[in-house]
Design a protein around this motif. Structure first.
Motif, PDB file in Angstrom:
ATOM      1  N   MET A 118       0.829  -1.205   0.000  1.00 21.31           N
ATOM      2  CA  MET A 118       0.000   0.000   0.000  1.00 21.31           C
ATOM      3  C   MET A 118       0.868   1.261   0.000  1.00 21.31           C
ATOM      4  O   MET A 118       2.033   1.246   0.421  1.00 21.31           O
ATOM      5  N   MET A 119       0.288   2.367  -0.451  1.00 18.58           N
ATOM      6  CA  MET A 119       0.936   3.673  -0.470  1.00 18.58           C
ATOM      7  C   MET A 119       0.401   4.499   0.702  1.00 18.58           C
ATOM      8  O   MET A 119      -0.790   4.831   0.740  1.00 18.58           O
ATOM      9  N   ILE A 120       1.279   4.848   1.643  1.00 23.68           N
ATOM     10  CA  ILE A 120       0.900   5.661   2.797  1.00 23.68           C
ATOM     11  C   ILE A 120       1.376   7.091   2.551  1.00 23.68           C
ATOM     12  O   ILE A 120       2.530   7.321   2.186  1.00 23.68           O
ATOM     13  N   VAL A 121       0.482   8.048   2.768  1.00 22.10           N
ATOM     14  CA  VAL A 121       0.800   9.457   2.559  1.00 22.10           C
ATOM     15  C   VAL A 121       0.257  10.267   3.725  1.00 22.10           C
ATOM     16  O   VAL A 121      -0.492   9.764   4.580  1.00 22.10           O
ATOM     17  N   ALA A 195       1.126  -3.396   8.302  1.00 22.39           N
ATOM     18  CA  ALA A 195       1.683  -2.236   8.991  1.00 22.39           C
ATOM     19  C   ALA A 195       0.999  -0.953   8.555  1.00 22.39           C
ATOM     20  O   ALA A 195       0.768  -0.049   9.365  1.00 22.39           O
ATOM     21  N   ALA A 196       0.662  -0.838   7.268  1.00 19.86           N
ATOM     22  CA  ALA A 196       0.046   0.388   6.764  1.00 19.86           C
ATOM     23  C   ALA A 196      -1.257   0.690   7.485  1.00 19.86           C
ATOM     24  O   ALA A 196      -1.485   1.813   7.958  1.00 19.86           O
ATOM     25  N   ASN A 197      -2.113  -0.306   7.604  1.00 24.56           N
ATOM     26  CA  ASN A 197      -3.398  -0.072   8.262  1.00 24.56           C
ATOM     27  C   ASN A 197      -3.213   0.256   9.740  1.00 24.56           C
ATOM     28  O   ASN A 197      -3.949   1.081  10.291  1.00 24.56           O
ATOM     29  N   PHE A 254      -5.201  -6.522  13.764  1.00 27.58           N
ATOM     30  CA  PHE A 254      -5.453  -5.612  12.643  1.00 27.58           C
ATOM     31  C   PHE A 254      -6.760  -4.854  12.758  1.00 27.58           C
ATOM     32  O   PHE A 254      -6.976  -3.869  12.058  1.00 27.58           O
ATOM     33  N   LEU A 255      -7.648  -5.311  13.645  1.00 30.40           N
ATOM     34  CA  LEU A 255      -8.933  -4.640  13.819  1.00 30.40           C
ATOM     35  C   LEU A 255      -9.106  -4.070  15.229  1.00 30.40           C
ATOM     36  O   LEU A 255      -9.451  -2.912  15.400  1.00 30.40           O
ATOM     37  N   ASP A 256      -8.857  -4.911  16.250  1.00 25.55           N
ATOM     38  CA  ASP A 256      -9.136  -4.503  17.623  1.00 25.55           C
ATOM     39  C   ASP A 256      -8.026  -3.662  18.246  1.00 25.55           C
ATOM     40  O   ASP A 256      -8.300  -2.746  19.020  1.00 25.55           O
TER      41      ASP A 256
END
Length: 261
Positions: A118-121, A195-197, A254-256
């Protein structure tokens, strides 16, 4: 380290055929090396100072299923694969993408997790919305760790394939690249979606993900070539996928879980 209630499903498999078929390594000592710099897979909890994450929980469960005694050591990403290859450690874990070039040096476990790049900005970024627009603006910079999948994706999928391209700024850790993004020293950080999320959720609007995923990758644990641990680990991973434990870990981390919360 205790598995939280979201993993209670794992306690139900003790009487199942899957559990009964697990290899029993009779308490064998296994030394695992990690970087502790890749949330939410493995990182140092800023509140407690403890090393925690998806991989630590998974490893505790694997140890329980195949009866091993685990100890942890730390090293840098650059040193990890060579060190495991040379037999300095029994296993390595740090969100390592399964790749043919790495498989020439180490043995991989079966995949335990699949993720997309993913692209993180920055949260207010409006100069580009996909990798094509980013590549067209020579003033924009990417931050990444050398030798990692994000580095190669940035060079070959976003930029021109030149590994010396000055638009690629290198950092010792992924966290340092994210910090450079926050301060405006780079304009884009590439990471798998795990990691991005995590970073985006923790940023409370300070970061966001743009564009479509730039391919997918499978993660595996690494072992010295010919290691007898690969088959038992694969059996444990298969049983954890079958009984829902891997899904429970994904939900927990990843959610909680809120990074930095």
């Amino acid at each position: 380290m205790k598995l939280l209630s979201s993993l209670a499903v794992a306690t139900l498999v003790a009487a199942s055929p899957l559990w009964a078929e697990m290899p029993d390594l009779a308490g064998q000592e296994v030394t695992i090396v990690t970087e502790n710099a890749y949330p939410p897979l493995q990182f140092v909890d800023p509140a407690s100072g403890d090393a925690i994450g998806w991989e630590y929980d998974a490893m505790e469960e694997i140890a329980r299923r195949i009866n091993i005694a685990v100890t942890y050591e730390n090293t840098s990403w650059d040193a990890m694969i060579p060190a495991v290859s040379e037999g300095q450690y029994d296993m390595g874990m740090t969100g390592i993408t399964i790749r043919d070039d790495r498989a020439e040096k180490v043995d991989f476990s079966a995949p335990y997790l699949r993720s997309e790049m993913m692209m993180i900005v920055a949260g207010d970024e409006d100069r580009f919305s996909n990798h094509t627009e980013f590549a067209a603006n020579d003033d924009l910079l990417i931050g990444a760790q050398p030798g990692t999948t994000p580095f190669y994706v940035g060079i070959y999928e976003v930029l021109d394939g030149n590994e010396q391209n000055p638009r690629m700024k290198l950092f010792e850790t992924f966290g340092a690249a994210i910090q450079a993004l926050r301060t405006g020293d780079v304009d884009l950080a590439l990471s798998d979606s795990t990691a991005a999320n995590g970073y985006v959720r923790a940023s409370e609007g300070g970061l966001k993900i743009v564009g479509d995923p730039l391919g997918a990758e499978d993660f595996g644990f690494i072992f010295p070539k010919g290691s007898d641990l690969v088959a038992p680990f694969n059996a444990a991973i298969a049983s954890m996928r079958e009984d829902g434990t891997l899904d429970a870990l994904n939900t927990k981390w990843f959610l909680d879980y809120k990074l930095g919360g």
